[in-house]
Design an enzyme around this catalytic site. Structure first.
Site, PDB file in Angstrom:
ATOM      1  N   HIS A 268       0.688  -1.228  -0.138  1.00  0.00           N
ATOM      2  CA  HIS A 268       0.199   0.066  -0.107  1.00  0.00           C
ATOM      3  C   HIS A 268       0.805   1.058   0.059  1.00  0.00           C
ATOM      4  O   HIS A 268       1.260   1.570  -0.972  1.00  0.00           O
ATOM      5  CB  HIS A 268      -0.830   0.091   1.219  1.00  0.00           C
ATOM      6  CG  HIS A 268      -2.078   0.864   1.215  1.00  0.00           C
ATOM      7  ND1 HIS A 268      -2.327   1.663   0.284  1.00  0.00           N
ATOM      8  CD2 HIS A 268      -2.765   1.196   2.328  1.00  0.00           C
ATOM      9  CE1 HIS A 268      -3.443   2.566   0.595  1.00  0.00           C
ATOM     10  NE2 HIS A 268      -3.798   2.227   1.856  1.00  0.00           N
ATOM     11  N   HIS A 307      -2.176  -1.705 -10.989  1.00  0.00           N
ATOM     12  CA  HIS A 307      -3.180  -1.140 -10.088  1.00  0.00           C
ATOM     13  C   HIS A 307      -4.590  -2.270 -10.036  1.00  0.00           C
ATOM     14  O   HIS A 307      -4.781  -2.749 -11.040  1.00  0.00           O
ATOM     15  CB  HIS A 307      -3.430   0.254 -10.186  1.00  0.00           C
ATOM     16  CG  HIS A 307      -4.071   0.966  -9.115  1.00  0.00           C
ATOM     17  ND1 HIS A 307      -5.197   0.624  -8.557  1.00  0.00           N
ATOM     18  CD2 HIS A 307      -3.531   1.726  -8.056  1.00  0.00           C
ATOM     19  CE1 HIS A 307      -5.682   1.520  -7.529  1.00  0.00           C
ATOM     20  NE2 HIS A 307      -4.565   2.051  -7.148  1.00  0.00           N
ATOM     21  N   ASP A 363       2.834   5.631  -7.391  1.00  0.00           N
ATOM     22  CA  ASP A 363       3.920   5.460  -6.576  1.00  0.00           C
ATOM     23  C   ASP A 363       5.261   5.385  -7.427  1.00  0.00           C
ATOM     24  O   ASP A 363       6.401   5.762  -6.728  1.00  0.00           O
ATOM     25  CB  ASP A 363       3.861   4.198  -5.755  1.00  0.00           C
ATOM     26  CG  ASP A 363       3.239   4.268  -4.608  1.00  0.00           C
ATOM     27  OD1 ASP A 363       3.183   5.402  -3.987  1.00  0.00           O
ATOM     28  OD2 ASP A 363       2.464   3.348  -4.218  1.00  0.00           O
TER      29      ASP A 363
HETATM   30  N1  CMC Z   1       5.213  -6.047 -12.865  1.00  0.00           N
HETATM   31  C1  CMC Z   1       5.161  -6.901 -13.548  1.00  0.00           C
HETATM   32  N2  CMC Z   1       3.988  -7.565 -13.617  1.00  0.00           N
HETATM   33  C2  CMC Z   1       2.762  -7.307 -13.092  1.00  0.00           C
HETATM   34  C3  CMC Z   1       2.794  -6.351 -12.225  1.00  0.00           C
HETATM   35  C4  CMC Z   1       3.847  -5.550 -12.110  1.00  0.00           C
HETATM   36  N3  CMC Z   1       3.999  -4.273 -11.448  1.00  0.00           N
HETATM   37  N4  CMC Z   1       1.689  -6.114 -11.714  1.00  0.00           N
HETATM   38  C5  CMC Z   1       0.750  -6.999 -12.022  1.00  0.00           C
HETATM   39  N5  CMC Z   1       1.672  -7.823 -13.098  1.00  0.00           N
HETATM   40  C6  CMC Z   1       1.062  -8.917 -13.773  1.00  0.00           C
HETATM   41  C7  CMC Z   1       0.792 -10.185 -12.780  1.00  0.00           C
HETATM   42  O1  CMC Z   1       1.999 -10.919 -12.697  1.00  0.00           O
HETATM   43  C8  CMC Z   1      -0.270 -10.942 -13.606  1.00  0.00           C
HETATM   44  O2  CMC Z   1       0.244 -11.534 -14.721  1.00  0.00           O
HETATM   45  P1  CMC Z   1      -0.472 -12.990 -15.194  1.00  0.00           P
HETATM   46  O3  CMC Z   1      -1.631 -12.716 -15.643  1.00  0.00           O
HETATM   47  O4  CMC Z   1       0.560 -13.377 -16.172  1.00  0.00           O
HETATM   48  O5  CMC Z   1      -0.430 -13.693 -13.750  1.00  0.00           O
HETATM   49  C9  CMC Z   1      -1.316  -9.703 -14.107  1.00  0.00           C
HETATM   50  O6  CMC Z   1      -0.127  -8.571 -14.345  1.00  0.00           O
HETATM   51  C10 CMC Z   1      -2.312  -9.328 -13.190  1.00  0.00           C
HETATM   52  O7  CMC Z   1      -1.833  -8.923 -12.121  1.00  0.00           O
HETATM   53  P2  CMC Z   1      -2.540  -9.049 -10.633  1.00  0.00           P
HETATM   54  O8  CMC Z   1      -1.337  -9.299  -9.567  1.00  0.00           O
HETATM   55  O9  CMC Z   1      -3.608  -9.924 -10.679  1.00  0.00           O
HETATM   56  O10 CMC Z   1      -3.207  -7.679 -10.202  1.00  0.00           O
HETATM   57  P3  CMC Z   1      -3.654  -7.294  -8.915  1.00  0.00           P
HETATM   58  O11 CMC Z   1      -4.835  -6.235  -9.109  1.00  0.00           O
HETATM   59  O12 CMC Z   1      -3.943  -8.347  -7.927  1.00  0.00           O
HETATM   60  O13 CMC Z   1      -2.212  -6.449  -8.256  1.00  0.00           O
HETATM   61  C11 CMC Z   1      -0.797  -4.624  -7.651  1.00  0.00           C
HETATM   62  C12 CMC Z   1      -2.134  -4.749  -8.209  1.00  0.00           C
HETATM   63  C13 CMC Z   1      -0.650  -3.035  -7.485  1.00  0.00           C
HETATM   64  C14 CMC Z   1      -0.711  -5.173  -6.122  1.00  0.00           C
HETATM   65  C15 CMC Z   1       0.111  -4.967  -8.722  1.00  0.00           C
HETATM   66  O14 CMC Z   1       0.113  -4.527  -9.782  1.00  0.00           O
HETATM   67  C16 CMC Z   1       1.668  -4.821  -7.989  1.00  0.00           C
HETATM   68  O15 CMC Z   1       1.947  -5.711  -7.368  1.00  0.00           O
HETATM   69  N6  CMC Z   1       2.208  -3.667  -8.559  1.00  0.00           N
HETATM   70  C17 CMC Z   1       3.512  -3.380  -7.825  1.00  0.00           C
HETATM   71  C18 CMC Z   1       3.293  -2.769  -6.538  1.00  0.00           C
HETATM   72  C19 CMC Z   1       2.901  -1.220  -6.699  1.00  0.00           C
HETATM   73  O16 CMC Z   1       3.334  -0.386  -7.558  1.00  0.00           O
HETATM   74  N7  CMC Z   1       1.817  -0.977  -5.847  1.00  0.00           N
HETATM   75  C20 CMC Z   1       1.446   0.380  -5.557  1.00  0.00           C
HETATM   76  C21 CMC Z   1      -0.037   0.403  -5.953  1.00  0.00           C
HETATM   77  S1  CMC Z   1      -0.646   2.083  -6.078  1.00  0.00           S
HETATM   78  C22 CMC Z   1      -0.514   2.870  -4.411  1.00  0.00           C
HETATM   79  C23 CMC Z   1      -1.409   2.503  -3.423  1.00  0.00           C
HETATM   80  O17 CMC Z   1      -2.883   2.567  -3.685  1.00  0.00           O
HETATM   81  O18 CMC Z   1      -1.141   2.151  -2.361  1.00  0.00           O
END
Ligand code: CMC
Length: 424
Positions: A268, A307, A363
């Site tokens: 987060h 996101h 971020d």
């Molecule tokens: N880099 C590479 N691949 C990614 C990333 C990334 N940053 N984010 C998602 N993916 C891929 C993931 O591996 C999955 O691939 P596949 O379909 O082949 O398995 C696909 O994209 C869908 O991702 P997900 O994990 O199902 O998406 P989610 O909605 O559960 O996760 C997230 C959202 C923000 C946790 C994730 O994108 C992430 O970990 N990003 C990096 C951390 C980050 O920047 N967080 C800040 C969020 S904004 C600030 C806040 O609101 O606090």
């Protein structure tokens, strides 16, 4: 049959049920009517991480993740960031309308004159170890405030609520700055009521020997923009914590300490720190293709990308990118910016990121700005908590005054062992 209904047939019994659709949702409690027999508890929905459950109706923040839209009380965040300061936006988020000149003058005065903390708060903070994490100090000190304002537990009293709201918005920059100064071994700097909200914060952070600190107007303005962009983001993890804790009718200081604790986590409010570590690790634009390939091979994530809600460019990232350029004119260019820009360019052209709709989030650039301003990474979550205070409080107030809300208490599916007796 009206399109406002959902008809469900329970194949266990052959019975059909009609559930009203309201605002694109069905009430989960309607499912409870679906039973196999009179002894049956009734159907529940199962939604770990609340991926598809609306826990409230809200009038505060609207997000369309597919289109990249973020609005506070109907105003697009980019317009607010361009034309308003943080206290105007805080007023809008709390009260629903932007303040007129007179209202703004009173509001600014009220916040400015609540910035001081009790001397015992200072003593309490001084008791932390010299290297205490500023976010740990922030969370604990916000919780401690409840002991200074015992009347804060009158959460059904509108005037009382407003008093705590003003105190919290006014005091969080002071607590944040004290935690930074403590970490640096520097004397705490008291608030200066002649300065703006962000100017005073810069003064409490960076004033060293001068009799009067004059904040740099570009940095003061950039902080206003960053604070506006972080002010609220509807039902995110920490806001959900604020509402859940507050639903027990505890005072807002205790609830907000819990919300701030939720923000502290790396998924987060801690993600901007992870971005900075990643950019430092990459070290040079020449290493980007190799790094991207590692991400595509599943050997780590591109931090600051992706996101849960935005499947388009995070509108906040676009504005922050512009603010970064302004800040660097004053502080000098952060060398990590070149790596970030090139990383973004390559990622946005790459099929892996395009097909998964992965775009820069808020971020991706905020940490680079904070670092250029001279802040250590440990301060990044604190910099998120200061402006998010208004979002937490507005959402808390909305929850407390919503006649539909009760103490938050989800259900579970019990999958453990049922009754078994100890051996005789
Ligand atoms: N880099 C590479 N691949 C990614 C990333 C990334 N940053 N984010 C998602 N993916 C891929 C993931 O591996 C999955 O691939 P596949 O379909 O082949 O398995 C696909 O994209 C869908 O991702 P997900 O994990 O199902 O998406 P989610 O909605 O559960 O996760 C997230 C959202 C923000 C946790 C994730 O994108 C992430 O970990 N990003 C990096 C951390 C980050 O920047 N967080 C800040 C969020 S904004 C600030 C806040 O609101 O606090």
């Amino acid at each position: 049959m009206s399109e406002q209904n959902l008809t469900i047939t329970d194949e266990r019994t052959g019975k059909s049920y009609t559930l009203p659709i309201e605002n694109g949702t069905v009430r989960a409690m309607e499912l409870r009517k679906i039973k196999t027999d009179t002894d049956d508890f009734g159907l529940m929905s199962y939604d770990p991480a609340l991926m598809n459950t609306a826990s409230t109706k809200s009038t505060i923040t609207f997000i369309d993740g597919n289109k990249g839209i973020l609005e506070y009380r109907g105003y697009p965040v980019d317009q607010l960031a361009e034309k308003c300061n943080y206290l105007q936006v805080a007023y809008l988020i709390l009260f629903g309308e932007l303040p007129n000149d007179e209202q703004l003058a009173v509001w600014t005065h009220d916040i400015t004159y609540h910035t001081f903390v009790h001397e015992s708060i200072k003593t309490l903070m001084q008791a932390f170890r010299y290297d205490a994490h500023p976010m740990g100090m922030f969370i604990s000190t916000v919780a401690a405030l409840s002991t200074f304002y015992p009347e804060a537990n009158k959460v059904d009293d509108a005037a009382d609520r407003l008093a705590q709201i003003k105190r919290l918005i006014a005091k969080v920059p002071t607590i944040a700055a004290f935690s930074y100064r403590h970490n640096r071994g520097l004397p705490y700097v008291y608030p200066n009521n002649e300065l703006s909200y962000t100017g005073n914060f810069l003064s409490m952070m960076f004033k060293i020997g001068e009799a009067k600190y004059t904040p740099n107007p570009t940095l003061e303005r950039a902080l206003d923009v960053l604070f506006i962009l972080h002010a609220d983001h509807e039902q995110n993890c920490s806001t959900n914590a604020m509402r859940a804790i507050g639903s027990s009718r505890v005072d807002p200081y205790s609830a907000m300490a819990g919300a701030a604790a939720a923000l502290y986590g790396p998924l987060h409010g801690g993600a901007n720190e992870a971005v900075l570590r990643m950019l430092s690790h990459i070290g040079d634009t020449r290493n980007i293709p190799e790094f991207i390939q590692q991400v595509k091979n599943g050997e780590g994530k591109l931090m600051g990308f992706g996101h849960r809600i935005y499947k388009n460019y995070d509108p906040r990232a676009r504005i922050i990118k512009r603010a970064a350029e302004d800040v660097f004119k004053v502080t000098g260019r952060n060398r990590l910016l070149d790596i970030a820009l090139e990383l973004e360019r390559i990622a946005l052209e790459d099929e892996y990121f395009i097909s998964r709709k992965l775009y820069p989030n808020v971020d991706f650039y905020s940490g680079i700005i904070y670092q250029a301003m001279g802040l250590p990474m440990t301060m990044f979550p604190v910099m998120f908590a200061i402006p998010r205070t208004v979002g937490w409080l507005a959402q808390w107030q909305e929850m407390v005054t919503d006649p539909e809300q009760k103490i938050a208490r989800p259900r579970q599916i019990f999958v453990g062992p049922r009754r078994r007796d100890l051996a005789k």
